[in-house]
Design an enzyme around this catalytic site. Structure first.
Site, PDB file in Angstrom:
ATOM      1  N   SER A 168       0.824  -1.213   0.000  1.00  0.00           N
ATOM      2  CA  SER A 168       0.000   0.000   0.000  1.00  0.00           C
ATOM      3  C   SER A 168       0.851   1.252   0.000  1.00  0.00           C
ATOM      4  O   SER A 168       0.336   2.325  -0.252  1.00  0.00           O
ATOM      5  CB  SER A 168      -0.933   0.089   1.202  1.00  0.00           C
ATOM      6  OG  SER A 168      -0.862  -0.981   2.044  1.00  0.00           O
ATOM      7  N   HIS A 174      -2.784  -3.424  -6.213  1.00  0.00           N
ATOM      8  CA  HIS A 174      -3.198  -3.009  -4.873  1.00  0.00           C
ATOM      9  C   HIS A 174      -4.691  -3.266  -4.655  1.00  0.00           C
ATOM     10  O   HIS A 174      -5.538  -2.522  -5.156  1.00  0.00           O
ATOM     11  CB  HIS A 174      -2.878  -1.520  -4.681  1.00  0.00           C
ATOM     12  CG  HIS A 174      -3.132  -1.027  -3.295  1.00  0.00           C
ATOM     13  ND1 HIS A 174      -3.684   0.194  -3.024  1.00  0.00           N
ATOM     14  CD2 HIS A 174      -2.918  -1.613  -2.084  1.00  0.00           C
ATOM     15  CE1 HIS A 174      -3.794   0.347  -1.717  1.00  0.00           C
ATOM     16  NE2 HIS A 174      -3.339  -0.736  -1.131  1.00  0.00           N
ATOM     17  N   GLU A 194      -6.019  -1.038  -7.652  1.00  0.00           N
ATOM     18  CA  GLU A 194      -5.139  -0.065  -8.295  1.00  0.00           C
ATOM     19  C   GLU A 194      -3.982  -0.819  -8.956  1.00  0.00           C
ATOM     20  O   GLU A 194      -3.309  -1.616  -8.298  1.00  0.00           O
ATOM     21  CB  GLU A 194      -4.593   0.933  -7.265  1.00  0.00           C
ATOM     22  CG  GLU A 194      -5.673   1.832  -6.678  1.00  0.00           C
ATOM     23  CD  GLU A 194      -5.160   2.791  -5.605  1.00  0.00           C
ATOM     24  OE1 GLU A 194      -5.717   3.893  -5.492  1.00  0.00           O
ATOM     25  OE2 GLU A 194      -4.210   2.434  -4.867  1.00  0.00           O
TER      26      GLU A 194
HETATM   27  P1  NAI Z   1      -0.670  -9.586   7.488  1.00  0.00           P
HETATM   28  O1  NAI Z   1       0.290  -9.265   8.571  1.00  0.00           O
HETATM   29  O2  NAI Z   1      -2.086  -9.877   7.820  1.00  0.00           O
HETATM   30  O3  NAI Z   1      -0.117 -10.834   6.652  1.00  0.00           O
HETATM   31  C1  NAI Z   1       1.214 -10.951   6.210  1.00  0.00           C
HETATM   32  C2  NAI Z   1       1.535 -12.430   6.098  1.00  0.00           C
HETATM   33  O4  NAI Z   1       2.781 -12.576   5.423  1.00  0.00           O
HETATM   34  C3  NAI Z   1       1.680 -13.128   7.447  1.00  0.00           C
HETATM   35  O5  NAI Z   1       0.824 -14.251   7.463  1.00  0.00           O
HETATM   36  C4  NAI Z   1       3.158 -13.536   7.503  1.00  0.00           C
HETATM   37  O6  NAI Z   1       3.355 -14.772   8.159  1.00  0.00           O
HETATM   38  C5  NAI Z   1       3.488 -13.637   6.043  1.00  0.00           C
HETATM   39  N1  NAI Z   1       4.903 -13.444   5.717  1.00  0.00           N
HETATM   40  C6  NAI Z   1       5.775 -12.562   6.279  1.00  0.00           C
HETATM   41  N2  NAI Z   1       6.973 -12.688   5.675  1.00  0.00           N
HETATM   42  C7  NAI Z   1       6.865 -13.646   4.736  1.00  0.00           C
HETATM   43  C8  NAI Z   1       7.743 -14.186   3.772  1.00  0.00           C
HETATM   44  N3  NAI Z   1       9.013 -13.781   3.682  1.00  0.00           N
HETATM   45  N4  NAI Z   1       7.288 -15.139   2.940  1.00  0.00           N
HETATM   46  C9  NAI Z   1       6.005 -15.577   3.032  1.00  0.00           C
HETATM   47  N5  NAI Z   1       5.115 -15.095   3.927  1.00  0.00           N
HETATM   48  C10 NAI Z   1       5.548 -14.136   4.762  1.00  0.00           C
HETATM   49  O7  NAI Z   1      -0.558  -8.377   6.435  1.00  0.00           O
HETATM   50  P2  NAI Z   1      -1.677  -7.806   5.469  1.00  0.00           P
HETATM   51  O8  NAI Z   1      -2.506  -6.832   6.190  1.00  0.00           O
HETATM   52  O9  NAI Z   1      -2.320  -8.919   4.735  1.00  0.00           O
HETATM   53  O10 NAI Z   1      -0.761  -6.948   4.451  1.00  0.00           O
HETATM   54  C11 NAI Z   1       0.013  -7.562   3.477  1.00  0.00           C
HETATM   55  C12 NAI Z   1       0.400  -6.528   2.425  1.00  0.00           C
HETATM   56  O11 NAI Z   1      -0.789  -5.977   1.860  1.00  0.00           O
HETATM   57  C13 NAI Z   1       1.216  -5.368   2.950  1.00  0.00           C
HETATM   58  O12 NAI Z   1       2.131  -4.995   1.960  1.00  0.00           O
HETATM   59  C14 NAI Z   1       0.173  -4.284   3.151  1.00  0.00           C
HETATM   60  O13 NAI Z   1       0.717  -2.996   3.016  1.00  0.00           O
HETATM   61  C15 NAI Z   1      -0.775  -4.571   1.999  1.00  0.00           C
HETATM   62  N6  NAI Z   1      -2.164  -4.124   2.169  1.00  0.00           N
HETATM   63  C16 NAI Z   1      -2.823  -4.275   3.369  1.00  0.00           C
HETATM   64  C17 NAI Z   1      -4.145  -3.854   3.476  1.00  0.00           C
HETATM   65  C18 NAI Z   1      -4.887  -4.064   4.759  1.00  0.00           C
HETATM   66  O14 NAI Z   1      -5.928  -3.402   4.927  1.00  0.00           O
HETATM   67  N7  NAI Z   1      -4.466  -4.922   5.648  1.00  0.00           N
HETATM   68  C19 NAI Z   1      -4.845  -3.225   2.352  1.00  0.00           C
HETATM   69  C20 NAI Z   1      -4.092  -3.201   1.134  1.00  0.00           C
HETATM   70  C21 NAI Z   1      -2.782  -3.605   1.070  1.00  0.00           C
END
Ligand code: NAI
Length: 513
Positions: free
Chosen positions: A130, A151, A163
């Site tokens: 994001s 995105h 996006e």
């Molecule tokens: P989250 O913390 O819920 O999930 C991230 C996951 O990635 C975790 O399950 C973790 O174990 C895993 N992970 C970490 N390092 C890893 C690796 N090296 N290889 C494989 N898995 C790995 O995070 P979330 O909220 O899903 O965000 C993920 C991405 O999406 C971020 O870049 C965030 O900026 C973006 N994003 C988040 C939004 C939201 O509302 N939560 C909305 C839009 C984008």
């Protein structure tokens, strides 16, 4: 055909989609891809999370079947298409990879470097980041052309907007392939520029920032500001929305955009929100933010009790065409006096819309001091609250006289302190400025508004506001605000100034890409 990537196959349903990260976003994106017919390979370094995510997807699809939105066969087929893979190497056959791991440039780059060793040359690689620069994420790749931002918004299965963000080196055909694919997935894709916050997270900043500034100035309490914003047709006020998003998340996004723009005053974070984060008052999820939730819940932005039958004003003269028409429609006699400009004289009170100057400093006709300013109103017949502020030297019953007048229109007033640009006018002016900046950067006006409707829930999107009210009004408001605060925060985008000068509109096609 792309120079270094064959993108032709990615639109087909038999192309496997690899997803890295089975957290909030990865889980949702996996569901969307599987329902769209793709084989999905879901990977997370924390393996048990993958199974848990698949279990939750199954539950959601079950509910969709119960609600008649999906057949049981389609749901079963979708869930069967999702495979948990135990290592990055399991994504070898993917035609598209969506990365959704934690927001850390170094960690993401490392994952993509490993991924490039695994996937075929045809695979398109994307990040759901994001806030990170797509160009910076691609910088360490061997094949940069195949990389782009994809995105999604949370929750991915429900939010239609996606996006598509190019880095400096992204291949245009890769972007077009992603666009077509997102349409196949039932999404509404828009091309967003690679600037901090892309479209939605950047253009929406003033919705929170202006409210926080008004609060910080001590001009009104949170519930009054929320009510004023709802009165302009927004589904939620800024404080209740920040409470819902979570202050940790909202503050982090603002801080990221602020830092990534080298401290542009437009995106300056609020110390008030920083305090909430520091105290753990994160909003709904922690039981308390600006409001309290749970057992001691407060009424969020509740409407006041219905007013008594309003008294008929003794004399109304007006040079404000829209207000005059509305008052006449409500059965009041109004003397037409175009020489008053935007002013209305009601029982000795001079009333006008805020122009970005405070009521105390505003020059009223005949040098009157009994001045009341009202907020920006798109449609007087729409009902709801309107913010009003009286000059410090106005007679004590000035606000009551205006409240009585607006009651004839089914409008209740939110009385606020004498803050420049009131609440809605300064917020919308800043949203318009952000929308104009996005258009200046090459985003089509229609896409800016679509993104804000779908991604931020704005019923009247920024450039629609601009076309309805006129760019000149917003340029004047912003100029006065900039003058008032002596701060570049409210500076007018050059495109908006040109549009005010020429009278052009955003949605006539001539400024659209
Ligand atoms: P989250 O913390 O819920 O999930 C991230 C996951 O990635 C975790 O399950 C973790 O174990 C895993 N992970 C970490 N390092 C890893 C690796 N090296 N290889 C494989 N898995 C790995 O995070 P979330 O909220 O899903 O965000 C993920 C991405 O999406 C971020 O870049 C965030 O900026 C973006 N994003 C988040 C939004 C939201 O509302 N939560 C909305 C839009 C984008």
């Amino acid at each position: 055909m792309a120079a270094d990537t064959d993108t032709s196959a990615t639109g087909r349903h038999d192309v496997p989609v690899g997803i890295i990260g089975a957290g909030t976003m990865g889980e949702g994106i996996a569901q969307v891809a599987a329902v769209a017919g793709h084989q999905v390979q879901l990977f997370d370094t924390n393996a048990p999370l993958v199974q848990a995510a698949i279990g939750r997807i199954e539950q959601r699809l079950k509910r969709a079947v119960e609600k008649g939105r999906l057949t049981a066969t389609a749901a079963a087929a979708a869930i069967a298409r999702i495979d948990a893979v135990g290592a990055l190497a399991g994504l070898a056959g993917a035609g598209l990879v969506v990365e959704a791991i934690k927001e850390d440039l170094g960690v993401k780059r490392e994952v993509f470097a490993q991924l490039e060793e695994v996937v075929g040359d045809d695979a398109i690689l994307t990040s759901n980041t994001s806030s990170l620069s797509i160009t910076a994420l691609a910088a360490t790749l061997r094949r940069k052309g195949r990389f782009a931002g994809l995105h999604f918004f949370n929750p991915a299965p429900l939010m239609a907007l996606v996006e598509i963000v190019p880095g400096l080196d992204s291949n245009p055909e890769v972007l077009d392939t992603l666009h077509a694919l997102m349409r196949q997935w039932g999404k509404s894709p828009v091309y967003a520029p690679c600037v901090p916050g892309f479209i939605v997270n950047r253009v929406a900043r003033p919705f929170y920032a202006e409210a926080l500034e008004v609060l910080g100035e001590g001009a009104a309490p949170v519930a009054a500001i929320d009510r004023a914003i709802r009165g302009a047709g927004y589904a939620m006020g800024p404080f209740e929305l920040m409470d819902m998003i979570g202050h940790d998340v909202n503050f982090a996004v603002t801080s990221t955009v602020f830092n990534a723009t080298f401290g542009d005053a437009r995106y300056r974070p609020s110390p008030i929100q920083q305090e909430l984060v520091a105290s753990g008052r994160l909003g709904r999820k922690s039981g308390r933010g600006f409001y309290r939730y749970g057992d001691n819940a407060e009424d969020v932005a509740s409407a006041p009790a219905a007013a008594a039958q309003p008294r008929r004003p003794e004399r109304i003269e007006s040079g404000d065409t829209a207000l005059r028409t509305a008052l006449r429609g409500a059965g009041l006699e109004v003397i037409e006096r175009d020489e008053l400009g935007g002013w209305t004289l009601v029982d000795g009170i001079a009333l006008a819309m805020t122009d970005g100057t405070g009521a105390t400093l505003r020059q009223a006709p005949d040098g009157r001091s009994d001045v009341v300013l009202h907020d920006l109103v798109l449609d007087w017949s729409a009902g709801g609250a309107v913010a009003v502020a009286a000059a410090e030297v106005a007679r004590p019953d000035a606000l009551a006289i205006v409240a009585n007048l607006f009651a004839w229109l089914g409008r209740d007033v939110v009385s606020v302190g004498d803050v420049a640009g009131l609440v809605v006018a300064r917020t919308v002016a800043m949203l318009v400025a952000e929308g104009a900046e996005a258009v200046a950067r090459g985003v089509a006006a229609g896409e800016v508004d679509l993104a804000m409707r779908l991604g931020a829930g704005h019923r009247t999107a920024p450039l629609q506001w601009c076309d309805a009210i006129g760019a000149a009004t917003f340029v004047n408001l912003l100029d006065k605000l900039e003058d008032h605060y002596r701060d570049t925060r409210h500076r007018v985008p050059p495109l908006l100034r040109r549009m005010a000068a020429t009278g052009r509109r955003f949605h006539t096609g001539d400024t659209e890409r």
